[in-house]
Design a protein around this motif. Structure first.
Motif, PDB file in Angstrom:
ATOM      1  N   THR A  49       0.830  -1.204   0.000  1.00 51.14           N
ATOM      2  CA  THR A  49       0.000   0.000   0.000  1.00 51.14           C
ATOM      3  C   THR A  49       0.866   1.257   0.000  1.00 51.14           C
ATOM      4  O   THR A  49       0.568   2.215  -0.717  1.00 51.14           O
ATOM      5  CB  THR A  49      -0.969  -0.018   1.202  1.00 51.14           C
ATOM      6  OG1 THR A  49      -1.700  -1.256   1.187  1.00 51.14           O
ATOM      7  CG2 THR A  49      -1.957   1.131   1.143  1.00 51.14           C
ATOM      8  N   GLU A  63      -5.472   5.004   4.175  1.00 56.37           N
ATOM      9  CA  GLU A  63      -6.228   4.000   3.428  1.00 56.37           C
ATOM     10  C   GLU A  63      -6.421   2.735   4.267  1.00 56.37           C
ATOM     11  O   GLU A  63      -7.530   2.190   4.343  1.00 56.37           O
ATOM     12  CB  GLU A  63      -5.519   3.640   2.116  1.00 56.37           C
ATOM     13  CG  GLU A  63      -6.248   2.554   1.354  1.00 56.37           C
ATOM     14  CD  GLU A  63      -5.508   2.071   0.111  1.00 56.37           C
ATOM     15  OE1 GLU A  63      -5.669   0.895  -0.225  1.00 56.37           O
ATOM     16  OE2 GLU A  63      -4.773   2.877  -0.513  1.00 56.37           O
ATOM     17  N   ARG A  67      -9.825   1.001   5.807  1.00 56.55           N
ATOM     18  CA  ARG A  67     -10.216  -0.402   5.599  1.00 56.55           C
ATOM     19  C   ARG A  67     -10.585  -1.060   6.926  1.00 56.55           C
ATOM     20  O   ARG A  67     -11.567  -1.793   7.015  1.00 56.55           O
ATOM     21  CB  ARG A  67      -9.065  -1.204   4.980  1.00 56.55           C
ATOM     22  CG  ARG A  67      -8.806  -0.955   3.536  1.00 56.55           C
ATOM     23  CD  ARG A  67      -7.792  -1.975   3.041  1.00 56.55           C
ATOM     24  NE  ARG A  67      -6.974  -1.464   1.980  1.00 56.55           N
ATOM     25  CZ  ARG A  67      -5.969  -2.128   1.436  1.00 56.55           C
ATOM     26  NH1 ARG A  67      -5.653  -3.326   1.875  1.00 56.55           N
ATOM     27  NH2 ARG A  67      -5.261  -1.606   0.462  1.00 56.55           N
ATOM     28  N   GLU A 129     -12.879  -5.437  -5.571  1.00 55.57           N
ATOM     29  CA  GLU A 129     -12.040  -4.493  -4.822  1.00 55.57           C
ATOM     30  C   GLU A 129     -12.475  -4.413  -3.361  1.00 55.57           C
ATOM     31  O   GLU A 129     -11.642  -4.379  -2.460  1.00 55.57           O
ATOM     32  CB  GLU A 129     -12.052  -3.104  -5.464  1.00 55.57           C
ATOM     33  CG  GLU A 129     -11.351  -3.030  -6.805  1.00 55.57           C
ATOM     34  CD  GLU A 129      -9.864  -3.378  -6.742  1.00 55.57           C
ATOM     35  OE1 GLU A 129      -9.217  -3.095  -5.714  1.00 55.57           O
ATOM     36  OE2 GLU A 129      -9.348  -3.921  -7.726  1.00 55.57           O
ATOM     37  N   ALA A 133     -10.338  -5.653  -0.132  1.00 52.90           N
ATOM     38  CA  ALA A 133     -10.072  -4.750   0.996  1.00 52.90           C
ATOM     39  C   ALA A 133     -10.453  -5.423   2.309  1.00 52.90           C
ATOM     40  O   ALA A 133      -9.697  -5.377   3.284  1.00 52.90           O
ATOM     41  CB  ALA A 133     -10.842  -3.439   0.819  1.00 52.90           C
TER      42      ALA A 133
END
Length: 193
Positions: A49, A63, A67, A129, A133
């Protein structure tokens, strides 16, 4: 009240407000795990990431914290023994198919991982996606295998063969994805018993 008392009161109020703001900021960071905790929780997914954010650790941590906030409370659903066995049989068949049809085996493994994750309570495989995640929050050490299998299974193959993964790359992706399959199907626990 004298001017001195008023100034002292203003200073005290300012210190309290600043202290409260600092505490709220620290508490917010701690609830998201903070950098060190996120690094520990996500392992190699943390590094991927950060790389995807061109080395910007703060953007990557935002990010990853998002999540965790979105998917951290997800409770994995148990599998019935018969369902677990069906998944194990299908996985074994996909691995056996690899010898004669590597791309078809990879496509089946991709479909199987998406279904299995859905059965365990993760977002549906149609939302790849979002599913990835959520899986990264709960299975960070093994999610990259699924990512590789999915990418290779969906790679466009042109007439001249460009975009086609070689058999060795597909084999490695399938092997790497097996760890996520075993986690989701809970087969490692059964083998230890």
């Amino acid at each position: 009240m004298s001017t001195g008392v008023i100034i002292v009161l203003i200073v005290i109020v300012a210190v309290v407000v600043i202290g409260a703001a600092v505490l709220l900021n620290l508490r917010g960071r701690m609830s998201f795990g903070g950098g060190r905790d996120l690094k520990k929780r996500f392992g190699p997914e943390y590094e991927r990431t950060v790389a995807r954010h061109d080395g910007d650790a703060q953007a990557a941590e935002r990010e990853l914290a998002e999540r965790v906030e979105r998917h951290g409370g997800l409770k994995e659903q148990p599998l019935e023994p018969a369902v677990r066995e069906q998944y194990a049989t299908r996985w074994a068949a996909a691995q056996e198919r690899f010898v004669d049809s590597p791309r078809e085996a990879l496509t089946e493994a991709d479909r199987l991982l998406a279904e299995l994750a859905g059965s365990r309570g993760f977002p549906d495989g149609e939302q790849y996606e979002e599913q990835l995640a959520a899986l990264s929050v709960h299975h960070a050490d093994h999610v990259h295998g699924y990512r590789r299998v999915h990418r290779l299974a969906h790679a466009r193959v042109t007439a001249d063969g460009d975009g086609r993964a070689d058999t060795e790359e597909m084999r490695q992706a399938l092997i790497e994805a097996r760890a996520l399959f075993e986690d989701l199907a809970e087969t490692k626990q059964l083998q230890r018993s």
